[in-house]
Design an enzyme around this catalytic site. Structure first.
Site, PDB file in Angstrom:
ATOM      1  N   ARG A  66       0.862  -1.189   0.000  1.00 11.65           N
ATOM      2  CA  ARG A  66       0.000   0.000   0.000  1.00 11.65           C
ATOM      3  C   ARG A  66       0.890   1.228   0.000  1.00 11.65           C
ATOM      4  O   ARG A  66       2.110   1.129   0.101  1.00 11.65           O
ATOM      5  CB  ARG A  66      -1.021  -0.015   1.143  1.00 11.65           C
ATOM      6  N   GLY A  67       0.251   2.414  -0.099  1.00 15.05           N
ATOM      7  CA  GLY A  67       1.027   3.643  -0.274  1.00 15.05           C
ATOM      8  C   GLY A  67       1.099   3.911  -1.773  1.00 15.05           C
ATOM      9  O   GLY A  67       1.466   3.014  -2.548  1.00 15.05           O
ATOM     10  N   ALA A  68       0.745   5.135  -2.170  1.00 14.44           N
ATOM     11  CA  ALA A  68       0.547   5.422  -3.596  1.00 14.44           C
ATOM     12  C   ALA A  68       1.730   5.013  -4.496  1.00 14.44           C
ATOM     13  O   ALA A  68       1.535   4.295  -5.485  1.00 14.44           O
ATOM     14  CB  ALA A  68       0.186   6.897  -3.769  1.00 14.44           C
ATOM     15  N   ARG A  91      -7.946  -0.075  -6.486  1.00 14.98           N
ATOM     16  CA  ARG A  91      -8.045   1.041  -5.529  1.00 14.98           C
ATOM     17  C   ARG A  91      -8.209   2.348  -6.326  1.00 14.98           C
ATOM     18  O   ARG A  91      -7.351   2.689  -7.136  1.00 14.98           O
ATOM     19  CB  ARG A  91      -6.787   1.110  -4.632  1.00 14.98           C
ATOM     20  N   GLN A 137      -1.419   2.165   9.955  1.00 15.62           N
ATOM     21  CA  GLN A 137      -0.169   2.338   9.202  1.00 15.62           C
ATOM     22  C   GLN A 137       0.874   3.095  10.016  1.00 15.62           C
ATOM     23  O   GLN A 137       2.075   2.877   9.840  1.00 15.62           O
ATOM     24  CB  GLN A 137      -0.442   3.114   7.898  1.00 15.62           C
ATOM     25  N   ASP A 159      -1.979  10.720  -1.893  1.00 16.14           N
ATOM     26  CA  ASP A 159      -2.452   9.692  -2.830  1.00 16.14           C
ATOM     27  C   ASP A 159      -2.799  10.288  -4.177  1.00 16.14           C
ATOM     28  O   ASP A 159      -2.743   9.618  -5.206  1.00 16.14           O
ATOM     29  CB  ASP A 159      -3.652   8.961  -2.248  1.00 16.14           C
ATOM     30  N   ASN A 162      -5.250  12.322   0.902  1.00 14.74           N
ATOM     31  CA  ASN A 162      -4.333  11.454   1.655  1.00 14.74           C
ATOM     32  C   ASN A 162      -5.162  10.680   2.685  1.00 14.74           C
ATOM     33  O   ASN A 162      -6.384  10.878   2.796  1.00 14.74           O
ATOM     34  CB  ASN A 162      -3.227  12.283   2.315  1.00 14.74           C
TER      35      ASN A 162
HETATM   36  O1  MRU Z   1      -4.437   3.057   2.357  1.00 16.23           O
HETATM   37  P1  MRU Z   1      -2.966   3.309   2.176  1.00 16.23           P
HETATM   38  O2  MRU Z   1      -2.131   2.719   3.260  1.00 16.23           O
HETATM   39  O3  MRU Z   1      -2.502   2.894   0.789  1.00 16.23           O
HETATM   40  O4  MRU Z   1      -2.817   4.881   2.258  1.00 16.23           O
HETATM   41  C1  MRU Z   1      -1.531   5.426   2.157  1.00 16.23           C
HETATM   42  C2  MRU Z   1      -1.472   6.896   2.323  1.00 16.23           C
HETATM   43  O5  MRU Z   1      -2.460   7.562   2.529  1.00 16.23           O
HETATM   44  C3  MRU Z   1      -0.121   7.527   2.150  1.00 16.23           C
HETATM   45  O6  MRU Z   1       0.019   8.646   2.951  1.00 16.23           O
HETATM   46  C4  MRU Z   1       0.058   7.947   0.673  1.00 16.23           C
HETATM   47  O7  MRU Z   1      -0.235   6.880  -0.188  1.00 16.23           O
HETATM   48  C5  MRU Z   1       1.433   8.434   0.391  1.00 16.23           C
HETATM   49  S1  MRU Z   1       2.612   7.135   0.484  1.00 16.23           S
HETATM   50  C6  MRU Z   1       4.139   7.735   0.071  1.00 16.23           C
END
Ligand code: MRU
Length: 346
Positions: free
Chosen positions: A45-47, A88, A195, A236, A246
């Protein structure tokens, strides 16, 4: 060095983020459908990490296809791309990555199936490498905004685990520490997937950066006490006017920061900027399974007959953001102009 995702001869290898910090388990994926499911289920996960996983998933699908010619592969390639992008909706890096792979596919088609396979596999690995380079660049630009000493709050995990390595928001923190600044971190636990508590705490502790975990509702308390000198988060999706989607809860942190006169920074690569999206109002917010909120592990914490909502992201209007740190430099308000400038040499 934390290994989030890797392309290997035997498949796409990912650290399973659902079970950190208790277990450090690497999973190997040999089918693109399983890569898509891993993205949906938050194994990764994480963009930016989602973007790299998407590219590797598409390359894996093409590598393993039984097609004999590129023409045979065409329909299957569309299914591969649609399956991966269907996972997603908010993180724009997912769509950016598949678009990059799709465009390379079109450009190499005439060279035949083997060439397409090799090109896509090489591109996915290039995207992995470029993401780490982008994070290092953001670190260099962003760390200059930090005080020489102080406490920085972050929400969610925008670290090595959310990228190919090093991190966006946590990359800036790492760069500040590497530059000799005495930075301590407050990590919001980030309900419901935790997270912050599980991932940000794990990776900062791994690097020896002082980190304290707080529950999400403690942020205002510590800001009021004057214990927080700055806030940095990832993104995101960033709209053309600088509005930032985000992790859910980011908006509340930004409002609190404004009330207490604390700078609020966003760190994200150019691949997170969606120039076709005029403002945050149009960004689709992923609604996840309410069961993720209803339970902690297997323990029920909400009565079963009571409805639960689970929007996974929120949008922070650009007026609350002091700077957007990118791999091409720092954009300042007004963002419509400064974001346009970031892309002017493309
Ligand atoms: O649901 P997630 O864990 O994918 O959400 C992640 C976030 O909101 C992060 O802050 C974002 O993707 C930036 S990651 C460098």
């Amino acid at each position: 060095m934390i290994r989030t995702i890797e392309w290997t001869e035997s498949g796409v290898v990912m650290l399973d983020q659902r079970i950190l910090p208790g277990e450090e388990t690497y999973l190997t994926f040999t089918d693109y459908r399983d890569v898509a499911e891993a993205i949906r289920a938050l194994v990764i996960r994480g963009a930016p990490a989602i973007g790299v996983a998407a590219a590797m998933g598409a390359a894996l699908g093409v590598k393993n296809s039984n097609a004999q010619t590129v023409d045979d592969l065409d329909a299957e390639f569309r299914t591969i791309c649609d399956t991966i992008t269907g996972t997603r909706p908010t993180a724009v890096n997912l769509f950016w990555a598949i678009e990059r792979i799709r465009s390379l596919y079109e450009r190499t088609k005439s060279l035949g199936l083997d060439a397409v396979r090799q090109a896509l596999i090489a591109e996915a690995q290039t995207m992995h490498r470029e993401d780490i380079e982008a994070n290092k660049a953001m670190g260099r630009f962003g760390q200059a905004l930090f005080p020489d000493e102080g406490c920085i709050l972050t929400h969610c995990n925008a670290g090595a685990l959310a990228t190919a390595g090093y991190g966006t928001a946590l990359g800036v923190i790492r760069a500040a520490v590497e530059a000799g600044k005495k930075i301590r971190v407050f990590a919001d636990e980030t309900r419901p997937f935790l997270q912050g508590a599980r991932l940000t705490a794990w990776e900062l502790a791994h690097d020896g950066i002082p980190v304290t975990v707080i529950t999400d509702n403690m942020a205002g308390y510590f800001m009021k006490k004057g214990e927080i000198d700055g806030i940095i988060v990832g993104a995101d999706r960033i709209a053309a006017n600088g509005d930032v989607a985000n992790k859910i809860g980011t908006y509340s942190v930004a409002i609190l920061a404004r009330e207490h006169g604390i700078p609020f920074w966003v760190a994200a690569p150019l691949s997170t900027i969606d120039r076709a999206m005029p403002s945050g109002d149009g960004i689709e917010i992923e609604q996840r399974n309410p069961e993720e909120v209803r339970k902690i592990g297997d323990t029920l914490i909400v009565p079963e007959n009571v409805p639960v909502a689970h929007p996974a992201f929120d949008v922070t209007p650009s007026r609350y953001i002091h700077a957007i740190i990118t791999d091409r430099g720092v954009a300042l308000p007004p963002y419509t102009e400064s974001i346009k400038k970031l892309f002017q040499n493309d």
